[in-house]
Design a protein around this motif. Sequence first.
Motif, PDB file in Angstrom:
ATOM      1  N   GLY A 171      27.836  -8.997 -67.888  1.00 34.42           N
ATOM      2  CA  GLY A 171      27.859  -7.590 -68.267  1.00 34.42           C
ATOM      3  C   GLY A 171      29.165  -6.921 -67.891  1.00 34.42           C
ATOM      4  O   GLY A 171      29.730  -6.134 -68.668  1.00 34.42           O
ATOM      5  N   PHE A 172      29.663  -7.238 -66.683  1.00 39.18           N
ATOM      6  CA  PHE A 172      30.938  -6.667 -66.251  1.00 39.18           C
ATOM      7  C   PHE A 172      32.081  -7.099 -67.162  1.00 39.18           C
ATOM      8  O   PHE A 172      32.906  -6.277 -67.577  1.00 39.18           O
ATOM      9  CB  PHE A 172      31.208  -7.083 -64.804  1.00 39.18           C
ATOM     10  N   CYS A 211      31.816  -8.143 -70.165  1.00 40.23           N
ATOM     11  CA  CYS A 211      31.625  -7.553 -71.496  1.00 40.23           C
ATOM     12  C   CYS A 211      32.072  -6.098 -71.516  1.00 40.23           C
ATOM     13  O   CYS A 211      32.736  -5.653 -72.453  1.00 40.23           O
ATOM     14  CB  CYS A 211      30.162  -7.684 -71.899  1.00 40.23           C
ATOM     15  N   ARG A 212      31.700  -5.357 -70.441  1.00 43.17           N
ATOM     16  CA  ARG A 212      32.119  -3.942 -70.380  1.00 43.17           C
ATOM     17  C   ARG A 212      33.634  -3.819 -70.275  1.00 43.17           C
ATOM     18  O   ARG A 212      34.234  -2.945 -70.890  1.00 43.17           O
ATOM     19  CB  ARG A 212      31.444  -3.250 -69.191  1.00 43.17           C
ATOM     20  N   CYS A 213      34.231  -4.698 -69.476  1.00 44.97           N
ATOM     21  CA  CYS A 213      35.701  -4.681 -69.387  1.00 44.97           C
ATOM     22  C   CYS A 213      36.327  -4.960 -70.754  1.00 44.97           C
ATOM     23  O   CYS A 213      37.313  -4.316 -71.134  1.00 44.97           O
ATOM     24  CB  CYS A 213      36.171  -5.715 -68.362  1.00 44.97           C
ATOM     25  N   HIS A 214      35.744  -5.930 -71.469  1.00 42.96           N
ATOM     26  CA  HIS A 214      36.275  -6.253 -72.791  1.00 42.96           C
ATOM     27  C   HIS A 214      36.106  -5.072 -73.745  1.00 42.96           C
ATOM     28  O   HIS A 214      37.041  -4.709 -74.474  1.00 42.96           O
ATOM     29  CB  HIS A 214      35.562  -7.494 -73.341  1.00 42.96           C
ATOM     30  N   VAL A 215      34.881  -4.472 -73.723  1.00 37.63           N
ATOM     31  CA  VAL A 215      34.638  -3.327 -74.598  1.00 37.63           C
ATOM     32  C   VAL A 215      35.549  -2.172 -74.224  1.00 37.63           C
ATOM     33  O   VAL A 215      36.138  -1.508 -75.095  1.00 37.63           O
ATOM     34  CB  VAL A 215      33.153  -2.915 -74.534  1.00 37.63           C
ATOM     35  N   THR A 216      35.665  -1.910 -72.909  1.00 35.86           N
ATOM     36  CA  THR A 216      36.524  -0.809 -72.447  1.00 35.86           C
ATOM     37  C   THR A 216      37.967  -1.042 -72.867  1.00 35.86           C
ATOM     38  O   THR A 216      38.636  -0.126 -73.368  1.00 35.86           O
ATOM     39  CB  THR A 216      36.431  -0.681 -70.915  1.00 35.86           C
ATOM     40  N   LYS A 261      34.802   7.843 -78.599  1.00 32.43           N
ATOM     41  CA  LYS A 261      35.268   6.592 -77.985  1.00 32.43           C
ATOM     42  C   LYS A 261      35.892   6.858 -76.617  1.00 32.43           C
ATOM     43  O   LYS A 261      35.634   6.141 -75.644  1.00 32.43           O
ATOM     44  CB  LYS A 261      36.282   5.907 -78.898  1.00 32.43           C
ATOM     45  N   ILE A 303      34.357   5.565 -72.568  1.00 35.02           N
ATOM     46  CA  ILE A 303      34.980   4.712 -71.542  1.00 35.02           C
ATOM     47  C   ILE A 303      35.751   5.551 -70.519  1.00 35.02           C
ATOM     48  O   ILE A 303      36.534   5.016 -69.729  1.00 35.02           O
ATOM     49  CB  ILE A 303      35.931   3.702 -72.210  1.00 35.02           C
ATOM     50  N   LYS A 306      37.355   7.478 -67.531  1.00 34.62           N
ATOM     51  CA  LYS A 306      37.462   7.522 -66.080  1.00 34.62           C
ATOM     52  C   LYS A 306      38.589   8.490 -65.729  1.00 34.62           C
ATOM     53  O   LYS A 306      39.704   8.358 -66.260  1.00 34.62           O
ATOM     54  CB  LYS A 306      37.747   6.131 -65.506  1.00 34.62           C
TER      55      LYS A 306
END
Length: 614
Positions: A45-46, A48-53, A85, A89, A91
Motif C-alpha cells: 500500500g505504501f 502504491c501510494r508513493c507511486h500514485v502520489t 489532483k 496528494i 502535503k
Amino acid sequence: MFGGSGHAPGSCAELLDKARVAREERRGQREREHAAVHVQALVRGFLCRCHVTTTVRNEVDDFFSAIDGSPCRRSSLVLFKVGRKLLFIFKPKEDNKRFDQFCHLILSTMEEENDSKVWYVSLALSKEYVLPWIRQLKEILWICCGYLKHLKPENLVDVKSLKLYLTVLVTFTEASVWKIAKTKGDAFRMSLNHICANVMGHLNQKGLYSVLQIVLNNGLAKVKPVFCKAMLAAVFTISLRPVIAAKFSDNLLRSFVLHALSVPGLVLHLSNMAPECVTMLQSHSMLHHLLVFLNQEEQCSDVCTCLEGSLSLCLLGNLITLATLQETFPEQDMECFVSVSTAILQCCQSYVQQKKSNLTHWHPVLGWFAQSMDHGLNEAMPTVTVQLSALWSTRMIRLLFCDVIARKLPEGHNVSSPAALPAGLSPANQQPKPVKNIIKKAFQRSATVRNILKPIGGKRVDSPEVQKVCAVCVLYQTALTTLTQICLSILTGLTYLDELLPKLWAFICELGPHGGLKLFLECLNMETEEAQSLLAMLMLFCDCSRHLITILDDIELYEEQISFKLEELVTISSFLNSFVYKMIWDGILGKIDLICCMMLSLPLPPKVDGGYVF
C-alpha cells in the motif's frame, strides 16, 4: 483378572504438554503468517501510494509547466480537476510551491473579462460539479488559513505569500466582486451569496478567527505596525464579512470581539492606514451592534473572562476609538457605551494589585498586575494608551457630560476669563500690587457679581438626568482607580475644561430635597448601587478639584479665579469640612478612601491681612 494395563500418570502429563506445545506452535505460526501478510499489505500500500502520489505530482507539474508562458486559457473544469489532483496528494511542506501556483492560476482566471468558462467560480452554475467545487473551495481557503498562521509580515520573504493567501480569501468570500455575479439576475446573485456564506461558516467552524487574530497580532502588536495598507484592509475585511453575512448574530459578534477587537490598536491603525474600513464599520452601524451585544451582562462577563485583563484593556481602547470616530452619538448608544466601558474597567480592576508580590507583574497602564504580560502587548501598550486617552479628551467629555455642561451658571460667572480690569487700564500698563490687596479686591469684586453656589437641593436623585450623570462619574472614577499609571492624565483631561467643575458643583448642590450634605451623609450608610454612584460623583469632583487647585498658582486661583470664585471655594471647604467631620463623628471609618479624598481636596481659603477669609 481386573488388573488392566493403563498409562502411567507421568506419561499422561507428558502427552498433555506435547499437545499444548503443538497448539502454541500452530497458533504462533498462524500469527506470523498473518503479520507477514499485514506487513506485505502495508508495504504494497505504501509503495502504491508513493507511486500514485509521484504520478499525480508529475501530472500536476506537467500541467503547470505546460501552462507557464502559454497564452492559451484553461477552462474552469480543467482547473477544478487539477485542483482535485493536487488536494488528493497535498502535503503542506512538500506542495507549498504547487499550491501557490494553483492559487495564482485561479486568481488570474477571475480577471478574465468576457469568457465565463474560464472563471474558476463558473462551476457554481453546473449542477454536476457545484457541490464538489464548493468542497474544493472550502479546502483551498482553509489551506490558505493554515499557511497564514506561520507567516511573519516583518520578513520580506513571507510578505509575497501573505498577500497571495489574503487575496484568495478576499476574492472567494464575497460574490459581489465576481464578474459572473454581474452577468446574471438577482436570484442567481442571491445563490452566490449563499454559497459564500456557507464557505465562511465552514471557515469559522474550523477556526478562522483564531487564525486572523494571530495574523493581526503579528502585524500590529509592535511598536510600529509592519502591515501595509492593503494587508491590513484585507485581514480586517475577511474578519468582518462573516459577521455581516450572519446579520450580526451573537455567536459571530462574540468571535469578532474576542479575536479581532482585542488586537491592540486595531481601530486606531485602521483609521490611520485604511479609513475605508472605518467607513465600512460606520455604514453597518457596527458600534451600535457591539454596544448592544456587550451591554448584555452575561455576554460582557463572558468576553471579559475570556480576554482577562490586558486584552480587555485593548478591547476598551478599540471601542473608545470607534466611538470617537462617530460623527453622531445617539443617546441610547451613549448610555450603553458608558455602561460597557465601566464594566470592562471593573473587570480590569479585579487584576490590579496594590503592591509587588511573587504573583504580580508590572503593567505600564495598570501598575502591579496579577497576570503575566505578553511581550507583543508590552510593545503595543503606548498605542493602547493613546486610544484610552480619547476617553478624557475634550470632545468625549463634552459628549458625556453634555447635561452638566449645558447648564447655565448664575449671571456674571465667567469660568475661563480673568476678573475684569478697571476701565482704561490694560495689563501692559497696570502697576503691580501687593498680592493680598489683589486677593481682597478680587474677592470683593466677585462677591458683587453673582450669588454663591450653595447646596440648596430640589432635584430628584432618581431622575434620568441624575442617573445619567452619575453613570458617567462612575465611569471616570473607575478609570482613576483602575488605570493607576495614567491617573494624572485622566485628571488633567477632566480639568482642562474650566466650565466642567463649577457646573458639576452646581449640579451636586441641587441634588436631594434638602441639599447635598444630608443626601451624601445618608449615602454613607447605604450599600445600594444608587448610593455608590452618588458618592462616586462627589469623589470625582473632589479628585478633580484637588488636582486643579494643586496646579494653579496664586494669581490663577485668587485673581483670575479660574473655575471657582473665591466664595465658592469657601462654600466647598465648609461643605467638605462638615461632611468629613460627620463621617468621623459617626465612626464611618470603612470609607477611609473617601475621607482621604475629601480631606486632600479641601481648598485652602486665601489669607487677607494675616487671617483667612470666611
